[in-house]
Design an enzyme around this catalytic site. Structure first.
Site, mmCIF file in Angstrom:
data_model
loop_
_atom_site.group_PDB
_atom_site.id
_atom_site.type_symbol
_atom_site.label_atom_id
_atom_site.label_comp_id
_atom_site.label_asym_id
_atom_site.label_seq_id
_atom_site.Cartn_x
_atom_site.Cartn_y
_atom_site.Cartn_z
ATOM 1 N N HIS A 19 0.813 -1.221 0.000
ATOM 2 C CA HIS A 19 0.000 0.000 0.000
ATOM 3 C C HIS A 19 0.849 1.275 0.000
ATOM 4 C CE1 HIS A 19 -4.113 -1.578 0.285
ATOM 5 N NE2 HIS A 19 -3.526 -2.627 0.844
ATOM 6 N N GLY A 57 -5.399 -11.841 -5.590
ATOM 7 C CA GLY A 57 -4.433 -10.824 -5.176
ATOM 8 C C GLY A 57 -3.096 -10.946 -5.883
ATOM 9 N N ASP A 96 1.263 -2.992 -10.210
ATOM 10 C CA ASP A 96 0.932 -4.250 -10.883
ATOM 11 C C ASP A 96 1.230 -4.165 -12.371
ATOM 12 O OD1 ASP A 96 -0.057 -4.582 -8.362
ATOM 13 O OD2 ASP A 96 -2.159 -4.472 -8.934
HETATM 14 C C1 GLA Z 1 -3.504 -3.721 -5.140
HETATM 15 C C2 GLA Z 1 -3.273 -2.565 -6.092
HETATM 16 C C3 GLA Z 1 -1.811 -2.125 -6.094
HETATM 17 C C4 GLA Z 1 -1.278 -1.927 -4.674
HETATM 18 C C5 GLA Z 1 -1.635 -3.094 -3.779
HETATM 19 C C6 GLA Z 1 -1.279 -2.876 -2.320
HETATM 20 O O1 GLA Z 1 -2.860 -4.861 -5.612
HETATM 21 O O2 GLA Z 1 -3.652 -2.928 -7.409
HETATM 22 O O3 GLA Z 1 -1.656 -0.970 -6.873
HETATM 23 O O4 GLA Z 1 -1.747 -0.707 -4.133
HETATM 24 O O5 GLA Z 1 -3.022 -3.410 -3.842
HETATM 25 O O6 GLA Z 1 0.103 -2.797 -2.167
#
Ligand code: GLA
Length: 396
Positions: free
Chosen positions: A44, A134, A182
């Site tokens: 985050h 995730g 990501d």
């Molecule tokens: C999700 C979001 C990312 C990042 C993570 C937490 O995967 O897509 O951009 O903020 O949560 O690290």
């Protein structure tokens, strides 16, 4: 020990090609791939100007496609509800209620806004990235589609522009205000390299990773808690408000000492979020240096500390993730675990751990047993090494 094997990329490409031929009666001219990701540390903080340290994993979304001399895109996905979607390319793109089609619409809209022509095309999507676990199945889909469109239109985007375009697709068409980690990882990932992203400058540095010395273990809790919607956006908002109250434009300019001194300016929740962001950025920086020094106990400690902060300060963990991390901490280095933490947005999904490669069985068995005992199901285990980012597998 039960470990989910990774499907070789070429097998996925063959499967996408086979399904394409079956559905459209010809061979695809291009097959594009993009990986999922796991974030070692920097939870985050990608939307808080922080440092993150993800890697592309050896699980991919693969898209087989070909131009079709029309003004429509026809997309089929077996994994995503066995659905076939048609998108009119000569009409303005707008999000619709069919879920995954919005990723495609968002990417197409990004190309069109950048002034690029998107030719009519047919495509089939297959994926080995667990959906909703995730591990960024959506970013891998966006980036694979973007790579396919680059190939079909013979117009290459700058790699960072491509990642940002895909992030925008997620914001505007999927309604998720995610950071850019990501998509950058899916674009820039390389075999045996971590992808260090400075989310303030968007500089990318590849950090070599030695998979002989330490294994990356991912455990999927198969949990997605139905918490009130918008927790991710809410965290983002709280961070923005806290930063403003502290009188700064970037979290990189806030030190732990200053935060202590100004603690009274924030409400209790904002202070927790701020403590997480400031300490997590420090942990990521420290972890990068410790990896370069091959100091695995120190890297592992950053992972455990990161989890603690995500649980206590950012409040995005859940009992399933906590159980795995608590057990891993109990096993510690004598039991084969250097460190573990939740990864991704939280409230379910996966943990990531650094494990002694010789002790994988000793680590996975008790964790799966304990988890099953408590929650009645088996968390899937995956062992991944840093893998190659998006690319075309077959080109004309
Ligand atoms: C999700 C979001 C990312 C990042 C993570 C937490 O995967 O897509 O951009 O903020 O949560 O690290």
């Amino acid at each position: 020990m039960s470990v989910l094997p990774s499907i070789p990329l070429l097998k996925l490409a063959e499967e996408a090609t086979r399904q394409f031929a079956e559905r459209f009666g010809r061979v695809p001219s291009l097959v594009a791939a993009a990986p999922g990701r796991v974030n070692l540390i920097g939870g985050h903080v990608d939307y808080n100007d922080g440092i993150v340290l993800p890697l592309a994993i050896d699980r991919y979304t693969v898209v087989a496609g070909d131009s079709n001399d029309s003004s429509t895109a026809t997309l089929y996905s077996n994994d995503r509800h066995d659905e076939c979607l048609t998108i009119q390319l000569d009409r303005p793109m707008a999000p619709q209620s069919d879920g995954w089609g919005n990723y495609a619409r968002g990417v197409i809209a990004g190309f069109q806004q950048a002034g690029l022509v998107v030719p009519g095309h047919d495509a089939v999507i297959v994926s080995s990235v667990p959906i909703g676990g995730g591990l960024s199945s959506s970013a891998s889909l966006e980036v694979a589609l973007a790579t396919l469109l680059e190939g079909l239109s013979k117009q290459m985007l700058d790699p960072k522009q491509k990642a940002l375009l895909c992030q925008q697709a997620e914001h505007e068409f999927a309604g998720v205000p995610c950071g850019v980690m990501d998509q950058i990882t899916a674009v820039f990932g390389q075999a045996d390299q971590l992808v260090k992203i400075d989310c303030r400058s968007l500089d990318v540095e590849l950090v070599p990773w030695d998979s002989q010395e330490v294994a990356i273990l991912i455990l999927n809790t198969h949990t997605a808690h139905q918490l009130p919607d918008g927790q991710y956006g809410l965290r983002r908002q709280q961070c923005t408000t806290a930063l403003k109250k502290l009188g700064h434009d970037s979290w990189r300019d806030v030190t732990a000492g200053e935060l202590d001194a100004k603690a009274g300016m924030l409400d209790e929740q904002e202070l927790r979020r701020a403590r997480h962001v400031v300490t997590e950025i420090q942990r990521s920086q420290l972890a990068v240096e410790a990896i370069k020094d091959r100091d695995w106990p120190l890297v592992g400690q950053q992972l455990f500390d990161s989890h603690e902060s995500l649980r206590e300060n950012f409040q995005v963990s859940c009992p399933e993730l906590d159980l795995l991390v608590d057990e891993a901490r109990r096993m510690g280095i004598p039991g084969g675990v250097y460190g573990m933490r939740m990864t991704g947005a939280g409230f379910g999904g996966c943990t990531v751990a650094l494990v002694n490669p010789q002790r994988l069985d000793d680590v996975i068995d008790p964790l799966q047993t304990e988890f099953r005992h408590r929650f009645g199901r088996l968390p899937t285990a995956m062992v991944s090494r840093p893998s190659r980012g998006t690319h075309l597998i077959v080109s004309p």
